[in-house]
Design an enzyme around this catalytic site. Sequence first.
Site, mmCIF file in Angstrom:
data_model
loop_
_atom_site.group_PDB
_atom_site.id
_atom_site.type_symbol
_atom_site.label_atom_id
_atom_site.label_comp_id
_atom_site.label_asym_id
_atom_site.label_seq_id
_atom_site.Cartn_x
_atom_site.Cartn_y
_atom_site.Cartn_z
ATOM 1 C CB CYS A 38 -1.029 0.177 1.019
ATOM 2 S SG CYS A 38 -2.204 -1.285 1.362
ATOM 3 C CD1 TRP A 42 -0.415 -6.429 -2.947
ATOM 4 C CD2 TRP A 42 -0.785 -6.667 -0.590
ATOM 5 N NE1 TRP A 42 0.066 -7.698 -2.912
ATOM 6 C CE2 TRP A 42 -0.226 -8.175 -1.404
ATOM 7 C CE3 TRP A 42 -0.713 -6.943 0.476
ATOM 8 C CZ2 TRP A 42 0.010 -9.192 -0.693
ATOM 9 C CZ3 TRP A 42 -0.828 -8.342 1.380
ATOM 10 C CH2 TRP A 42 -0.194 -9.527 0.554
ATOM 11 C CG ASN A 60 0.882 0.606 4.431
ATOM 12 O OD1 ASN A 60 0.430 -0.502 4.246
ATOM 13 N ND2 ASN A 60 1.911 1.168 3.880
ATOM 14 C CE LYS A 91 13.514 -12.291 -8.321
ATOM 15 N NZ LYS A 91 14.230 -11.844 -7.056
ATOM 16 C CD GLU A 149 9.807 -12.392 -7.188
ATOM 17 O OE1 GLU A 149 8.952 -12.024 -6.502
ATOM 18 O OE2 GLU A 149 10.834 -12.399 -7.157
ATOM 19 C CE LYS A 202 11.298 -3.678 -4.471
ATOM 20 N NZ LYS A 202 11.984 -4.851 -4.967
HETATM 21 C C1 F6R Z 1 11.686 -11.429 -4.574
HETATM 22 C C2 F6R Z 1 11.454 -10.472 -3.411
HETATM 23 C C3 F6R Z 1 10.811 -10.520 -2.066
HETATM 24 C C4 F6R Z 1 11.859 -9.718 -1.138
HETATM 25 C C5 F6R Z 1 11.154 -10.022 0.128
HETATM 26 C C6 F6R Z 1 12.029 -9.332 1.306
HETATM 27 O O1 F6R Z 1 11.718 -10.969 -5.863
HETATM 28 O O2 F6R Z 1 11.334 -9.102 -3.888
HETATM 29 O O3 F6R Z 1 11.127 -11.879 -1.738
HETATM 30 O O4 F6R Z 1 12.979 -10.077 -1.424
HETATM 31 O O5 F6R Z 1 9.909 -9.767 0.416
HETATM 32 O O6 F6R Z 1 11.989 -8.077 1.032
HETATM 33 P P1 F6R Z 1 12.878 -6.894 1.626
HETATM 34 O O7 F6R Z 1 14.460 -7.318 1.108
HETATM 35 O O8 F6R Z 1 12.426 -5.784 1.392
HETATM 36 O O9 F6R Z 1 13.071 -7.259 3.174
#
Ligand code: F6R
Length: 604
Positions: free
Chosen positions: A2, A73, A97, A484, A487, A599
């Site tokens: 979000c 999200w 959020n 990769k 996803e 993300k």
């Molecule tokens: C895969 C991806 C996720 C993140 C995971 C951890 O491409 O992006 O698996 O790696 O959610 O995220 P961070 O690194 O932000 O803690």
Amino acid sequence: MCGIVGYIGSKNAQDYLLSGLKRLEYRGYDSAGIVTLNGRPSLLRAKGKVAKLSEMIASHKTSDKVGIGHTRWATHGEPSEANAHPHRAGDIYLVHNGIIENYKQLKQELTEHQFDSQTDSEVLAALINSFYNNKTKLEDAVTQALQLVDGTYGIAVVSDREQDKVVVARQGSPLLIGVGDDETLIASDASALIGHTSEAIYLNDGELAVCTADSVELRDLASQPLSAKVEKIEVDMQAIQKQGYDHFLLKEIMEQPQTLANTLKGRVKADQHHAQLGGLNMTDDELREVRHVVIIGCGTALYAGQLAAYYLERLVDDVTIEVQIASEYRYRSFNLPENSVALVVSQSGETADTLACLREIKNRGARVLGVINAVGSTIAREVDGGVYVHAGPEISVASTKAFTSQVAAMTIFGLQLARAKGASLMELDKYIDELEALPGEIKALLEKITPEVEQAANKFTDYNDALYIGRDTLFPVALEGALKLKEISYIHAEGYAMGELKHGPIALVDDSFFEVALIQDNWLFDKSISGVQEVNARGGHILVVTNSTEPIEAEMVIRLDSKLDVLLPMLFNVVLQLFAYYVAVSRGTDVDQPRNLAKSVTVE
Ligand code: F6R
């Protein structure tokens, strides 16, 4: 997870809200909405991406100077217009959020409100409204409501009755207040603020702020005033643009030589046999005492930790290295021996499970170091020390360049630890030399191999299942490669230790299935070739990635040409990033914003 924006100032609110939501869309993209105030509130919400909302705004332009917006999200309730934020209750509008954990209980008591959505966020809006009468100020109603809430939130709230302010608050979900000229801008991520202001106040947990066009008044939930610290935002415009690439993902893969060079800058100097991180906040004496390192992360960050663990193990022999999945570790009754150090690895620095581990470990008295990309993020602010990997903003939802920088940063940590424990320069030089060579090696690889990887991707694009196999340091690379692919292309893919093949997964080998075998020309070469032969013998389809020049029987072989040895797995990983990218492109998926993902996973 979000995105939140808010505006109050002398300019058109819709303009900032829309541009901010476009920048934050990678954080959630199943619905979006804004409300702006001036006389009558203008509430616009749409299911789907921000582009849908943008069309709606184009035919409902206002000149309002205050408003809030959200890109969602879904957690509670499916993606729909009714579940999209802002949520309304009486005169107030709220974007949220996070997750309100006790929303069901609260909802039962809010009998006067007619609920339109299935969200926990609307419950919070109704709760605030229940305290909001003619004598109450908006900030006081928000404060009273938040005192009853369990869970996490970053919120922005406006009221039709008090159009001269936006009230924001934070508990567990990031929120920044951009300080501009005659305007105050709110965002859940610094990228929305770029181009508007370079100064911001990062809200801490338990803080609430009353924002007007020219002031920010900070307080805690007991309504005690707090002083606000204005900080510089360190993200530039270039870094958040595609710069001619079709997708952010491709840009982020291609910019790895540069982003990795940024990770290494000032930290690795081969001619001086130097590898050191500046921000560990640990003396050599303290490093010498370390006997146990636990590396924690989720997804790609976890796999970066798994690869780095092999390097750390080889660099320091009196230290036990373990790697843990954050979402599991946080609830385990783990024992941390004395002299333990935890490394929490996170691109966003906001991942809820990783953050929970950090807090749990600190509670138990152990030192926690961060390996973080996002500057100023929550995890970065709470660790005892650590390293920013300086890979720059990752906009594509799938993580690529962060992996490379995280592994490099943890390897430098291993070198520093080894050196403090008395390792000779000779022993460490191989790693230092390879680290310094790595950006150039990735650059040469990308220039040479991209067309061939694209060809391979086209060849394997129609399969529905894939098995990635590798041994030793190529095992975590297999895990990351499979992640990769799944996803972004939605092909079902799993990573396996090659030696495990015959313990089960080989049963899957048939015509609809392909394997990606990762084979390094080293002491495990012959064993790896046997793994390939076992699959060949059962009629499997194999893509081999190797640096060997030996003939290998497979459907296709991609050969890497590099002088690297210990860090060669990092090049294998880049090949797999490109492979996943081109498979996704050929299958026509939404490469930068794959379905169901977002993300920065700030909810559990
Ligand atoms: C895969 C991806 C996720 C993140 C995971 C951890 O491409 O992006 O698996 O790696 O959610 O995220 P961070 O690194 O932000 O803690």
